[in-house]
Design a protein around this motif. Structure first.
Motif, PDB file in Angstrom:
ATOM      1  N   HIS B  36       0.877  -1.176   0.000  1.00 37.25           N
ATOM      2  CA  HIS B  36       0.000   0.000   0.000  1.00 37.25           C
ATOM      3  C   HIS B  36       0.912   1.223   0.000  1.00 37.25           C
ATOM      4  N   GLU B  86      -3.583   1.924  -4.032  1.00 39.12           N
ATOM      5  CA  GLU B  86      -4.023   3.247  -3.556  1.00 39.12           C
ATOM      6  C   GLU B  86      -3.576   4.445  -4.391  1.00 39.12           C
ATOM      7  N   ALA B 126      -8.327  11.127   1.824  1.00 41.50           N
ATOM      8  CA  ALA B 126      -7.695   9.858   2.205  1.00 41.50           C
ATOM      9  C   ALA B 126      -8.172   9.416   3.585  1.00 41.50           C
ATOM     10  N   LEU B 131      -7.819   5.288   2.991  1.00 36.29           N
ATOM     11  CA  LEU B 131      -6.547   5.374   2.270  1.00 36.29           C
ATOM     12  C   LEU B 131      -5.495   5.791   3.284  1.00 36.29           C
ATOM     13  N   THR B 145      -0.406  11.893  -3.838  1.00 38.16           N
ATOM     14  CA  THR B 145      -0.738  10.866  -4.829  1.00 38.16           C
ATOM     15  C   THR B 145       0.268  10.889  -5.971  1.00 38.16           C
ATOM     16  N   HIS B 167     -12.455   4.531  -3.683  1.00 37.42           N
ATOM     17  CA  HIS B 167     -11.943   3.522  -2.746  1.00 37.42           C
ATOM     18  C   HIS B 167     -13.105   2.970  -1.927  1.00 37.42           C
TER      19      HIS B 167
END
Lengths: 108, 237
Positions: B36, B86, B126, B131, B145, B167
């Motif tokens: 991740h 992610e 997030a 996230l 990101t 997500h």
């Protein structure tokens, strides 16, 4: 029949693995290939039958250890079993046979 | 977004165990490593792990996965898929050079809305959408990101997959509006961002087919070839 020591080791591995920070570590897993496309063959042929047989046996043992200690089982327990098996064997089972070390590395 | 634990498996525990036993013993398994966030302070750890894997495994492209499913695997070693979930920036800054050093093909799973958010909105988004970035922030005040430009630049060598739009996950009761947004809108955003249609999809929590038939239908309509779940890689078409 699994020994208590074997079962203890499985649960110790589960505790060790699940105490890590999953957000920033690499987690090895095996995923089963399932072909749902029209006209697909019944199953994907194995790349290495003897390694696959060992992996299946390893899963059976780890799952049996979990069943031996947990009266209520759910999907999370299956994930834990797979995680233990993958962590233990993703490198170990992929190693080449001793006799092949004289040749170019080959898997099949 | 609810924290409710969604139903992931359409089968019973017994059926799922039998599925695993048969899948592993029958050799129908693919090796993956799920990452991740990949912060730089763990760089050496990732490098050691992938260096070890490179001794025993081959990179796996989408075409290689097709070959595996068809029973046509011809590489000398089995395949390994390093998955980077992610769309965090450290997946490019930290993980990409390691993947390339050891010759692996990274599979990047990105929630399609995430890279396009303004920097000021990325962290709140997030935090409210499961996230989880690295515990020690490495890009304070900057974008967290990867960018679509960065993704596009490596899309010929690596795989980019859709990880829903926001997500999100599905349940048997997910609404049509949610499914349209998370599957159809996300696909369009992905095409706009990277210039190609994604062929692989994954839900938050790795839901497989069978949980929500309408989701399965929309994934196929949108041209997805594979669904990546917690337990399976399912070839949809």
């Amino acid at each position: 029949m699994l020994s208590d020591a074997f079962i203890d080791e499985v649960f110790a591995d589960i505790e060790r693995l699940t105490s890590r920070d999953y957000a920033e570590i690499g987690v090895p897993m095996f995923l089963i290939a399932e072909d749902l496309s029209p006209g697909a063959a019944a199953s994907v042929p194995p790349v290495s039958p003897h390694r696959s047989a060992l992996l299946g046996a390893a899963f059976d043992q780890v799952w049996a250890a979990i069943v031996a200690r947990k009266p209520e089982l759910d999907a999370v327990d299956i994930s834990r079993a797979i995680e233990v098996v993958a962590d233990r064997y993703i490198l170990a089972l992929a190693a080449s046979e001793f006799s092949r070390l004289t040749d170019e590395p080959t898997y099949v | 977004m609810s924290d409710e634990n969604p139903k992931l498996l359409p089968e019973s525990v017994k059926e799922t165990v039998e599925f695993w036993r048969g899948g592993l013993a029958g050799g129908r398994h693919v090796q993956v490593i799920n990452f991740h966030a990949t912060p730089s302070y763990r760089r050496d750890e990732y490098r050691r792990q992938l260096e070890a894997c490179a001794r025993y495994y081959e990179p796996m492209s989408l075409t290689d996965l097709d070959d595996f499913f068809a029973g046509n695997w011809t590489k000398p070693k089995p395949g390994l898929i390093p998955v980077v979930f992610e769309g965090f920036r450290d997946g490019i800054d930290v993980m990409l050079p390691i993947l390339e050093e050891f010759g692996f093909i990274g599979w990047y799973f990105i929630p399609s809305i995430f890279p396009g958010l303004p920097v000021a909105e990325q962290r709140p988004f997030a935090a409210s959408h499961h996230l989880w970035p690295a515990k020690t922030e490495e890009y304070s005040g900057e974008r967290m990101t990867l960018s679509w430009d960065e993704a596009r630049a490596i899309a010929d060598k690596h795989v980019f997959a859709c990880h829903s739009r926001t997500h999100n996950f599905i349940t048997p009761d997910s609404t049509e509006a949610l499914l349209q947004d998370e599957i159809v809108t996300s696909t369009a955003e992905f095409v706009a961002g990277i210039g190609r249609r994604p062929e692989v999809f994954a839900w938050l929590y790795g839901t497989q087919t069978g949980v929500n038939p309408r989701s399965d239908e929309l994934l196929r309509q949108q041209g997805y070839k594979y669904l990546y779940s917690n337990t399976k890689i399912q070839k949809l078409q």
